[in-house]
Design a protein around this motif. Structure first.
Motif, mmCIF file in Angstrom:
data_model
loop_
_atom_site.group_PDB
_atom_site.id
_atom_site.type_symbol
_atom_site.label_atom_id
_atom_site.label_comp_id
_atom_site.label_asym_id
_atom_site.label_seq_id
_atom_site.Cartn_x
_atom_site.Cartn_y
_atom_site.Cartn_z
ATOM 1 N N GLU A 24 0.829 -1.194 0.000
ATOM 2 C CA GLU A 24 0.000 0.000 0.000
ATOM 3 C C GLU A 24 0.862 1.242 0.000
ATOM 4 O O GLU A 24 1.700 1.428 0.871
ATOM 5 C CB GLU A 24 -0.911 0.006 1.230
ATOM 6 C CG GLU A 24 -1.828 1.226 1.284
ATOM 7 C CD GLU A 24 -2.751 1.201 2.483
ATOM 8 O OE1 GLU A 24 -3.308 2.266 2.812
ATOM 9 O OE2 GLU A 24 -2.889 0.136 3.082
ATOM 10 N N PRO A 160 -5.340 1.897 -15.706
ATOM 11 C CA PRO A 160 -6.255 1.181 -14.803
ATOM 12 C C PRO A 160 -6.295 1.772 -13.399
ATOM 13 O O PRO A 160 -5.661 2.800 -13.115
ATOM 14 C CB PRO A 160 -5.670 -0.234 -14.783
ATOM 15 C CG PRO A 160 -4.202 -0.027 -15.010
ATOM 16 C CD PRO A 160 -4.109 1.144 -15.954
ATOM 17 N N GLU A 161 -7.014 1.089 -12.522
ATOM 18 C CA GLU A 161 -7.103 1.409 -11.091
ATOM 19 C C GLU A 161 -7.710 2.786 -10.833
ATOM 20 O O GLU A 161 -7.368 3.451 -9.862
ATOM 21 C CB GLU A 161 -5.718 1.311 -10.433
ATOM 22 C CG GLU A 161 -5.070 -0.056 -10.532
ATOM 23 C CD GLU A 161 -5.793 -1.101 -9.714
ATOM 24 O OE1 GLU A 161 -6.413 -0.749 -8.695
ATOM 25 O OE2 GLU A 161 -5.744 -2.298 -10.100
ATOM 26 N N GLY A 162 -8.594 3.236 -11.712
ATOM 27 C CA GLY A 162 -9.243 4.521 -11.501
ATOM 28 C C GLY A 162 -8.385 5.727 -11.807
ATOM 29 O O GLY A 162 -8.722 6.842 -11.404
ATOM 30 N N SER A 163 -7.292 5.537 -12.540
ATOM 31 C CA SER A 163 -6.409 6.659 -12.860
ATOM 32 C C SER A 163 -7.117 7.648 -13.785
ATOM 33 O O SER A 163 -7.942 7.273 -14.623
ATOM 34 C CB SER A 163 -5.131 6.146 -13.531
ATOM 35 O OG SER A 163 -4.335 7.211 -13.993
#
Length: 219
Positions: A24, A160-163
């Motif tokens: 994280e 990806p990943e909400g970028s």
């Protein structure tokens, strides 16, 4: 070189994870920008089908392939999801170039100006003292450029990943280099240090041919 063999060197220190676990990462980008560095800086000029010449800076570009030559970089939107003008122009068929700049104070000021958030109908070129060099339908370039990499858009990929960023892949059409260097292999010493970014906002000189280096020979 004694420190290389010292058991108390920083490499032997315990590590602290950033975030609650090693997987994280804190939302604060300062550490990531500090560690993934230095990054080359280039100017990206584009132009809509009917409109003003646009200019922005990019620091994430990299050669993705040599045959055919492809360059990739990301263009982010703002917090409201609005695309950068450069990305919109590429979607609409604009020609594009990567302007490679020398590592000097004047180049840093050019990048600072190109980073301004202007309305789409205004051009960053109007804030510069030098006039852009325009050759037909090609993207404009700055006269102080060490080299210009002329390209066209190959593909766009949302990250990806909400970028809020989009990966742009450009195909290289031709290189514009100083005429004095056109008949020889690239001479890193003559090219000199190129403008780079270290950290979030710090512009500095990139690796120089005069610095210590180690050449890895292919098998």
């Amino acid at each position: 070189l004694d420190s290389w063999f010292d058991a108390d060197t920083p490499s032997a220190e315990p590590r602290e994870s950033v975030g609650e676990s090693p997987a994280e990462i804190s939302p604060d980008p300062n550490w990531l920008s500090a560690l993934v560095a230095p990054r080359p800086v280039a100017l990206l000029p584009t132009r809509p089908p009917a409109g003003v010449h646009n200019l922005c800076s990019v620091t994430s570009h990299s050669a993705l392939a040599n045959h055919p030559p492809l360059i990739g970089f990301s263009l982010s939107g703002d917090q409201n999801g609005k695309e950068r003008d450069s990305l919109t122009n590429l979607r609409n068929g604009s020609a594009a170039s990567l302007i490679v700049l020398p590592a000097d104070w004047d180049s840093a000021k050019i990048v600072d100006i190109a980073a301004r958030n202007l309305p789409s109908e205004e051009s960053e070129w109007d804030l510069l003292e030098e006039e852009p060099v325009v050759d037909g339908d090609n993207a404009a370039f700055h006269p102080a450029a060490v080299a210009v990499i002329e390209c066209h858009l190959a593909e766009l990929h949302p990250l990806p990943e909400g970028s809020v960023a989009t990966l742009a892949i450009l195909a290289v059409d031709r290189l514009l280099i100083p005429e004095s260097m056109s008949d020889e292999a690239p001479d890193l010493a003559r090219i000199g240090s190129l403008l780079s970014q270290f950290g979030n906002h710090r512009l500095t000189s990139g690796p120089s041919a005069d610095e210590w280096s180690y050449s890895v020979e292919p098998n």
